[in-house]
Design an enzyme around this catalytic site. Sequence first.
Site, PDB file in Angstrom:
ATOM      1  CG  ASP A 159       9.524  26.445  67.556  1.00 28.21           C
ATOM      2  OD1 ASP A 159       9.842  27.047  66.530  1.00 28.21           O
ATOM      3  OD2 ASP A 159       8.587  25.617  67.584  1.00 28.21           O
ATOM      4  CG  HIS A 187       5.850  25.674  64.778  1.00 27.11           C
ATOM      5  ND1 HIS A 187       7.154  25.809  65.198  1.00 27.11           N
ATOM      6  CD2 HIS A 187       5.922  25.162  63.524  1.00 27.11           C
ATOM      7  CE1 HIS A 187       7.969  25.388  64.253  1.00 27.11           C
ATOM      8  NE2 HIS A 187       7.247  25.003  63.219  1.00 27.11           N
TER       9      HIS A 187
HETATM   10  P1  NAD Z   1       7.936  16.355  52.753  1.00 26.76           P
HETATM   11  O1  NAD Z   1       7.240  17.015  51.625  1.00 26.76           O
HETATM   12  O2  NAD Z   1       9.356  15.935  52.587  1.00 26.76           O
HETATM   13  O3  NAD Z   1       7.129  15.076  53.215  1.00 26.76           O
HETATM   14  C1  NAD Z   1       5.762  15.114  53.459  1.00 26.76           C
HETATM   15  C2  NAD Z   1       5.208  13.769  53.034  1.00 26.76           C
HETATM   16  O4  NAD Z   1       3.846  13.743  53.428  1.00 26.76           O
HETATM   17  C3  NAD Z   1       5.260  13.533  51.524  1.00 26.76           C
HETATM   18  O5  NAD Z   1       5.928  12.313  51.257  1.00 26.76           O
HETATM   19  C4  NAD Z   1       3.794  13.491  51.108  1.00 26.76           C
HETATM   20  O6  NAD Z   1       3.536  12.563  50.070  1.00 26.76           O
HETATM   21  C5  NAD Z   1       3.138  13.045  52.427  1.00 26.76           C
HETATM   22  N1  NAD Z   1       1.731  13.383  52.529  1.00 26.76           N
HETATM   23  C6  NAD Z   1       1.065  14.457  52.044  1.00 26.76           C
HETATM   24  N2  NAD Z   1      -0.242  14.364  52.317  1.00 26.76           N
HETATM   25  C7  NAD Z   1      -0.417  13.226  53.010  1.00 26.76           C
HETATM   26  C8  NAD Z   1      -1.533  12.584  53.577  1.00 26.76           C
HETATM   27  N3  NAD Z   1      -2.763  13.087  53.475  1.00 26.76           N
HETATM   28  N4  NAD Z   1      -1.341  11.415  54.223  1.00 26.76           N
HETATM   29  C9  NAD Z   1      -0.111  10.888  54.332  1.00 26.76           C
HETATM   30  N5  NAD Z   1       0.994  11.445  53.800  1.00 26.76           N
HETATM   31  C10 NAD Z   1       0.831  12.598  53.154  1.00 26.76           C
HETATM   32  O7  NAD Z   1       7.782  17.322  54.012  1.00 26.76           O
HETATM   33  P2  NAD Z   1       8.611  17.307  55.378  1.00 26.76           P
HETATM   34  O8  NAD Z   1       9.808  18.154  55.222  1.00 26.76           O
HETATM   35  O9  NAD Z   1       8.766  15.892  55.849  1.00 26.76           O
HETATM   36  O10 NAD Z   1       7.606  18.129  56.326  1.00 26.76           O
HETATM   37  C11 NAD Z   1       6.359  17.594  56.693  1.00 26.76           C
HETATM   38  C12 NAD Z   1       5.553  18.657  57.446  1.00 26.76           C
HETATM   39  O11 NAD Z   1       6.192  18.967  58.694  1.00 26.76           O
HETATM   40  C13 NAD Z   1       5.418  19.993  56.702  1.00 26.76           C
HETATM   41  O12 NAD Z   1       4.098  20.490  56.872  1.00 26.76           O
HETATM   42  C14 NAD Z   1       6.417  20.891  57.430  1.00 26.76           C
HETATM   43  O13 NAD Z   1       6.104  22.256  57.290  1.00 26.76           O
HETATM   44  C15 NAD Z   1       6.244  20.401  58.840  1.00 26.76           C
HETATM   45  N6  NAD Z   1       7.299  20.723  59.803  1.00 26.76           N
HETATM   46  C16 NAD Z   1       6.919  21.060  61.071  1.00 26.76           C
HETATM   47  C17 NAD Z   1       7.874  21.353  62.027  1.00 26.76           C
HETATM   48  C18 NAD Z   1       7.480  21.751  63.430  1.00 26.76           C
HETATM   49  O14 NAD Z   1       8.352  22.138  64.206  1.00 26.76           O
HETATM   50  N7  NAD Z   1       6.213  21.661  63.817  1.00 26.76           N
HETATM   51  C19 NAD Z   1       9.233  21.312  61.700  1.00 26.76           C
HETATM   52  C20 NAD Z   1       9.586  20.955  60.382  1.00 26.76           C
HETATM   53  C21 NAD Z   1       8.605  20.672  59.443  1.00 26.76           C
HETATM   54  C1  LMR Z   2      10.525  24.798  61.054  1.00 23.85           C
HETATM   55  O1  LMR Z   2      10.281  25.462  62.042  1.00 23.85           O
HETATM   56  O2  LMR Z   2      11.685  24.584  60.656  1.00 23.85           O
HETATM   57  C2  LMR Z   2       9.379  24.164  60.295  1.00 23.85           C
HETATM   58  O3  LMR Z   2       8.158  24.537  60.845  1.00 23.85           O
HETATM   59  C3  LMR Z   2       9.438  24.393  58.833  1.00 23.85           C
HETATM   60  C4  LMR Z   2       9.036  25.794  58.486  1.00 23.85           C
HETATM   61  O4  LMR Z   2       8.165  25.970  57.630  1.00 23.85           O
HETATM   62  O5  LMR Z   2       9.608  26.730  59.058  1.00 23.85           O
END
Ligand code: NAD
Ligand code: LMR
Length: 324
Positions: A159, A187
């Site tokens: 962000d 967030h």
């Molecule tokens: P994704 O689905 O591509 O990958 C997530 C992975 O986590 C999968 O491979 C899944 O098998 C694994 N997983 C699920 N449960 C698990 C566990 N208990 N232990 C270990 N691995 C596990 O998702 P992504 O796009 O890589 O996103 C991951 C997370 O990050 C999501 O919750 C997404 O919303 C979040 N995210 C946060 C931000 C932020 O700014 N804070 C930004 C982008 C994404």
């Molecule tokens: C983002 O900010 O891009 C991530 O937290 C993914 C989402 O769910 O918005």
Amino acid sequence: MKPPVRIAITGGAGQIAYSLIFRIASGEMLGPDQPVILHLLEVPAALKALKGVLLELEDCGYPLLQNVVMTDDTNLTFIDVDYALLVGAAPRGPDMERSDLLKVNGEIFKVQGKALNEFASRDVKVLVVGNPANTNAYIAISAAPDLNPKQFTAMMRLDHHRAIAQLAAKTGAEITAVKNIIIWGNHSATQYPDISHATVNGQPAKSLVDQDWIVNEFIPTVQQRGTEVIKARGKSSAASAAFAALSLMRDWAMGTEQWVSTAIVSDGSYGIAKDLVYSFPVTIKNGEMSIVQDLEIDEFSRSCLQASQRELEQERDTIADLLH
Ligand code: NAD
Ligand code: LMR
């Protein structure tokens, strides 16, 4: 050569991890003279895909990568780790808010908090990326009573980067000309991207843009950027999220005098309820984050800070059964 440090990354076969792991192995997080050992965690169903990541890591031949532990065992993942990037969790789809993930993902962070408490280095630094990141960090902290809550942060850095990019584009300035942007709060769509203290090439940002742009374009654009990306890609942000995680961890390890936004346990600064995992402006020295103090908060900003606090309090109430 320095002794290697151990870095855990959960969700190792996911899309963020795919942008993150290779950059960490190449030295982008801790520098070109710091060998690393990676501990990659996945759910059993994704271990085959994780094996593919491992094969590609081998094919890169990174000089700094000393070993890779690949497992579906949470406890094993965190043994002696110096850094933990908790990425693995379900992402939201279209028409969901991040808080809709609370019940799906909350339990993961309870289990991982406990394992960190028991097995990680006593100095471990933990970044929670999986959504809803602030409340997941809150759950992990409460499951790790032997670690200092200051060893945990939740990711707001994406962000922060988004806000800088929007202001730079609006003012026609270089990205590096923008300083002292703040993201306050959760967030989520209640986060408050604040340019009240920001400067662009040394000039107050507020003297360069009008209030209508701030309220009706800048703030909603940053608040809704994750949604915009999901609508466009059909998947949530990944490369930009990985870059944000890398940037925050590098700053935490190396220090920064620039203000950066990250969600940490509130100490009551700016009237924010103690113990909530809330995003503040911080500087970082010797691995310690310090909240930038004594900023003037006007009435508009105050109401935005409080709205995000209220949402975090509601999220905390929703997951009360996961605490302890
Ligand atoms: P994704 O689905 O591509 O990958 C997530 C992975 O986590 C999968 O491979 C899944 O098998 C694994 N997983 C699920 N449960 C698990 C566990 N208990 N232990 C270990 N691995 C596990 O998702 P992504 O796009 O890589 O996103 C991951 C997370 O990050 C999501 O919750 C997404 O919303 C979040 N995210 C946060 C931000 C932020 O700014 N804070 C930004 C982008 C994404
Ligand atoms: C983002 O900010 O891009 C991530 O937290 C993914 C989402 O769910 O918005």
